[in-house]
Design a protein around this motif. Structure first.
Motif, PDB file in Angstrom:
ATOM      1  N   ILE A  93      -6.652  14.207   0.620  1.00  0.00           N
ATOM      2  CA  ILE A  93      -5.721  13.258   1.249  1.00  0.00           C
ATOM      3  C   ILE A  93      -6.156  11.826   0.943  1.00  0.00           C
ATOM      4  O   ILE A  93      -5.333  10.950   0.659  1.00  0.00           O
ATOM      5  CB  ILE A  93      -5.662  13.494   2.762  1.00  0.00           C
ATOM      6  N   GLU A  94      -7.478  11.592   1.006  1.00  0.00           N
ATOM      7  CA  GLU A  94      -8.046  10.282   0.718  1.00  0.00           C
ATOM      8  C   GLU A  94      -7.648   9.780  -0.670  1.00  0.00           C
ATOM      9  O   GLU A  94      -7.333   8.605  -0.858  1.00  0.00           O
ATOM     10  CB  GLU A  94      -9.571  10.364   0.794  1.00  0.00           C
ATOM     11  N   GLY A  95      -7.694  10.682  -1.647  1.00  0.00           N
ATOM     12  CA  GLY A  95      -7.349  10.291  -3.010  1.00  0.00           C
ATOM     13  C   GLY A  95      -5.924   9.781  -3.122  1.00  0.00           C
ATOM     14  O   GLY A  95      -5.662   8.760  -3.764  1.00  0.00           O
ATOM     15  N   GLY A  96      -4.998  10.471  -2.478  1.00  0.00           N
ATOM     16  CA  GLY A  96      -3.612  10.024  -2.497  1.00  0.00           C
ATOM     17  C   GLY A  96      -3.423   8.684  -1.813  1.00  0.00           C
ATOM     18  O   GLY A  96      -2.700   7.808  -2.313  1.00  0.00           O
ATOM     19  N   LEU A  97      -4.094   8.491  -0.670  1.00  0.00           N
ATOM     20  CA  LEU A  97      -3.995   7.209   0.040  1.00  0.00           C
ATOM     21  C   LEU A  97      -4.610   6.080  -0.785  1.00  0.00           C
ATOM     22  O   LEU A  97      -4.117   4.952  -0.768  1.00  0.00           O
ATOM     23  CB  LEU A  97      -4.703   7.310   1.393  1.00  0.00           C
ATOM     24  N   GLY A  98      -5.684   6.403  -1.524  1.00  0.00           N
ATOM     25  CA  GLY A  98      -6.307   5.385  -2.356  1.00  0.00           C
ATOM     26  C   GLY A  98      -5.405   4.935  -3.497  1.00  0.00           C
ATOM     27  O   GLY A  98      -5.319   3.745  -3.796  1.00  0.00           O
ATOM     28  N   LEU A  99      -4.736   5.881  -4.123  1.00  0.00           N
ATOM     29  CA  LEU A  99      -3.805   5.517  -5.194  1.00  0.00           C
ATOM     30  C   LEU A  99      -2.643   4.687  -4.662  1.00  0.00           C
ATOM     31  O   LEU A  99      -2.181   3.751  -5.324  1.00  0.00           O
ATOM     32  CB  LEU A  99      -3.279   6.787  -5.870  1.00  0.00           C
ATOM     33  N   GLN A 100      -2.184   5.036  -3.476  1.00  0.00           N
ATOM     34  CA  GLN A 100      -1.101   4.264  -2.861  1.00  0.00           C
ATOM     35  C   GLN A 100      -1.562   2.848  -2.548  1.00  0.00           C
ATOM     36  O   GLN A 100      -0.833   1.874  -2.772  1.00  0.00           O
ATOM     37  CB  GLN A 100      -0.635   4.962  -1.584  1.00  0.00           C
ATOM     38  N   LEU A 101      -2.781   2.715  -2.035  1.00  0.00           N
ATOM     39  CA  LEU A 101      -3.320   1.397  -1.707  1.00  0.00           C
ATOM     40  C   LEU A 101      -3.510   0.548  -2.963  1.00  0.00           C
ATOM     41  O   LEU A 101      -3.355  -0.674  -2.924  1.00  0.00           O
ATOM     42  CB  LEU A 101      -4.652   1.564  -0.972  1.00  0.00           C
ATOM     43  N   ALA A 102      -3.827   1.206  -4.075  1.00  0.00           N
ATOM     44  CA  ALA A 102      -4.051   0.493  -5.338  1.00  0.00           C
ATOM     45  C   ALA A 102      -2.755   0.232  -6.098  1.00  0.00           C
ATOM     46  O   ALA A 102      -2.800  -0.273  -7.224  1.00  0.00           O
ATOM     47  CB  ALA A 102      -5.006   1.292  -6.214  1.00  0.00           C
ATOM     48  N   HIS A 103      -1.618   0.580  -5.502  1.00  0.00           N
ATOM     49  CA  HIS A 103      -0.315   0.396  -6.148  1.00  0.00           C
ATOM     50  C   HIS A 103      -0.262   1.115  -7.489  1.00  0.00           C
ATOM     51  O   HIS A 103       0.220   0.574  -8.494  1.00  0.00           O
ATOM     52  CB  HIS A 103      -0.001  -1.088  -6.345  1.00  0.00           C
ATOM     53  N   ALA A 104      -0.776   2.327  -7.516  1.00  0.00           N
ATOM     54  CA  ALA A 104      -0.753   3.117  -8.742  1.00  0.00           C
ATOM     55  C   ALA A 104       0.686   3.447  -9.120  1.00  0.00           C
ATOM     56  O   ALA A 104       1.585   3.491  -8.262  1.00  0.00           O
ATOM     57  CB  ALA A 104      -1.568   4.400  -8.559  1.00  0.00           C
ATOM     58  N   SER A 105       0.898   3.709 -10.381  1.00  0.00           N
ATOM     59  CA  SER A 105       2.241   4.023 -10.861  1.00  0.00           C
ATOM     60  C   SER A 105       2.703   5.370 -10.309  1.00  0.00           C
ATOM     61  O   SER A 105       1.888   6.220  -9.905  1.00  0.00           O
ATOM     62  CB  SER A 105       2.260   4.065 -12.384  1.00  0.00           C
ATOM     63  N   LEU A 106       4.008   5.563 -10.309  1.00  0.00           N
ATOM     64  CA  LEU A 106       4.579   6.807  -9.794  1.00  0.00           C
ATOM     65  C   LEU A 106       4.092   7.999 -10.612  1.00  0.00           C
ATOM     66  O   LEU A 106       3.799   9.072 -10.049  1.00  0.00           O
ATOM     67  CB  LEU A 106       6.107   6.732  -9.831  1.00  0.00           C
TER      68      LEU A 106
END
Length: 439
Positions: A330-343
């Motif tokens: 779950i942490e990994g997904g939240l981290g990518l979201q926080l970093a504005h990772a691409s879709l």
């Protein structure tokens, strides 16, 4: 001659110009940059610390521009300051593959920590461009002037003539300039060998990238192996491998925590450590320390024997490892979201994480079935051993023929042949059936 000081950076296809109206403290500005970059910024000062910046990016409709006046403190992301009033004119738009930013910043020639020298040919200036979508960063499209901006991927410094820029003309003069003509100076080489032309290209958020790689390896490589090895039966068979894997797992968590804390301090949205990703990250780290303590207690106390595998400490350790892994997924997904990772990157992570989770569940289920079958087999053997003097009640193997022996008092045992069967007869002395003798 137009009262303009401008610069064109050919390597970045970017143009920046200013005009300083006389008798006031306003600044007319003009910037064009490719939409390949997520944002474009103009800075007043020789370094980022204590500088004033105008940062622009596409608005939420993808057609208009959002302008954000910001103050920088140290090497951190500049923070929006609403005390400055900025107005964009009608020329500001996202025009095809370019962002065009034109407007006026009112009373912006002085700020907390610095000011603009209106009578010099060598006013230090800066510019920067945000990371591109090619680097895995999603495109910014927001009306929020305080939106979190990722670290620049290109930047540089130059010297501007405020004397030449002072005069009437306004933004109309700026928008009519020839992008290929510089009335200011070229970018100055202030970064040594890293900027032979005064421009640094390819700069990235190295701390954030390092944090993502470290936690990715921990979550998607070591954690699944640790969960499988910590399943009980495999743990009893390979305790050393599990211990080594857990040690590397913990070291990666420590490295990930360190880089995450350092990277968080650079951004406004994360410097207070209050986002969901950061809170869960601290929880996961301390849970990892607790599980390490439980694992050491199990080994030191020799609790991994057949009895220890069913002890409460062993159960807490086993399920704690599994819970920690789910938390890190779950942490990994939240981290990518926080970093504005691409879709695309987000979808790729979800697919890979989901496949890893299902694979581990499948392996654990197989181990459970195999272990249960063996356990039932052992239980059947034990049950059969209790009945019939250790011979299974369903055991049809015939006994070997042996001779029986009978003793009487202290006398030597008498061998009774195998083909003799004892039988009872009535004695002739009339003592009745209570005096049966064996013949």
């Amino acid at each position: 001659m137009a009262s303009v000081s401008n610069i064109h950076i050919s390597q970045l296809a970017t143009t920046i110009a200013i005009n300083l109206p006389p008798n006031n403290n306003d600044i007319n500005f003009y910037m064009t940059a490719p939409t390949y970059y997520s944002w474009v910024g103009l800075g007043f000062g020789a370094q980022m610390a204590n500088s004033f910046m105008l940062m622009a990016y596409p608005a939420s409709d993808g057609k208009h521009i959002t302008i954000s006046p910001r103050l920088a403190s140290g090497d951190r992301e500049p923070q929006f300051d609403r005390s400055y009033r900025v107005r964009l004119d009608g020329n500001s738009t996202v025009d095809g593959s370019y962002m065009v930013v034109s407007g006026t910043c009112f009373n912006c020639r002085s700020w907390a920590g610095g000011s603009l020298d209106s009578n010099t040919n060598n006013q230090p200036m800066m510019y920067a461009l945000g990371p591109s979508t090619a680097s895995g960063t999603s495109r910014i499209a927001s009306n929020d002037q305080g939106v979190t901006l990722q670290k620049h991927t290109a930047y540089g410094r130059y010297l501007m003539s405020t004397i030449q820029a002072t005069g009437y003309g306004g933004t109309g003069v700026l928008t009519s300039i020839d992008n290929q003509v510089n009335t200011g100076t070229q970018p100055v080489n202030t970064y040594g060998t890293n900027s032979p032309n005064g421009v640094v290209i390819g700069d990235h958020d190295t701390l954030g990238l390092a944090h993502g790689i470290i936690m990715g390896v921990a979550t998607l490589v070591l954690a699944p192996v640790d969960v499988i090895l910590g399943g009980g039966r495999l743990l009893a068979s390979f305790p050393l491998i599990h211990a080594i894997c857990s040690l590397f797992y913990l070291l990666l968590l420590i490295a990930g925590l360190g880089t995450g804390i350092k990277a968080s301090a650079e951004y406004v949205a994360t410097q207070h450590f209050s986002t969901a990703h950061q809170v869960l990250g601290f929880i996961a780290f301390f849970l990892g320390l607790v599980l390490l303590g439980l694992g050491i207690a199990l080994h030191v106390g020799r609790a991994l024997s057949s009895a220890g595998e069913r002890g409460i400490v062993a159960v807490a350790h086993k399920w704690g490892i599994r819970f920690l892994w789910v938390l890190m997924l779950i942490e990994g997904g939240l981290g990518l979201q926080l970093a504005h990772a691409s879709l695309g990157l987000m979808i790729g992570y979800i697919v890979f994480a989901g496949a890893s989770f299902l694979a581990v569940v499948f392996v654990l289920a197989c181990l459970w079935c195999i272990g249960g079958r063996r356990s039932r087999t052992r239980d059947g053997v034990r049950t059969a051993g209790i009945v019939d003097g250790g011979r299974g009640v369903f055991n049809t193997t015939p006994r070997k023929s042996v001779n029986s022996r009978k003793t009487s008092g202290d006398s030597e045992p008498v061998i009774i042949p195998d083909n003799r069967h004892p039988r009872y007869v009535e004695p002739s002395n009339g003592m009745g059936t209570l005096n049966k003798v064996l013949i």
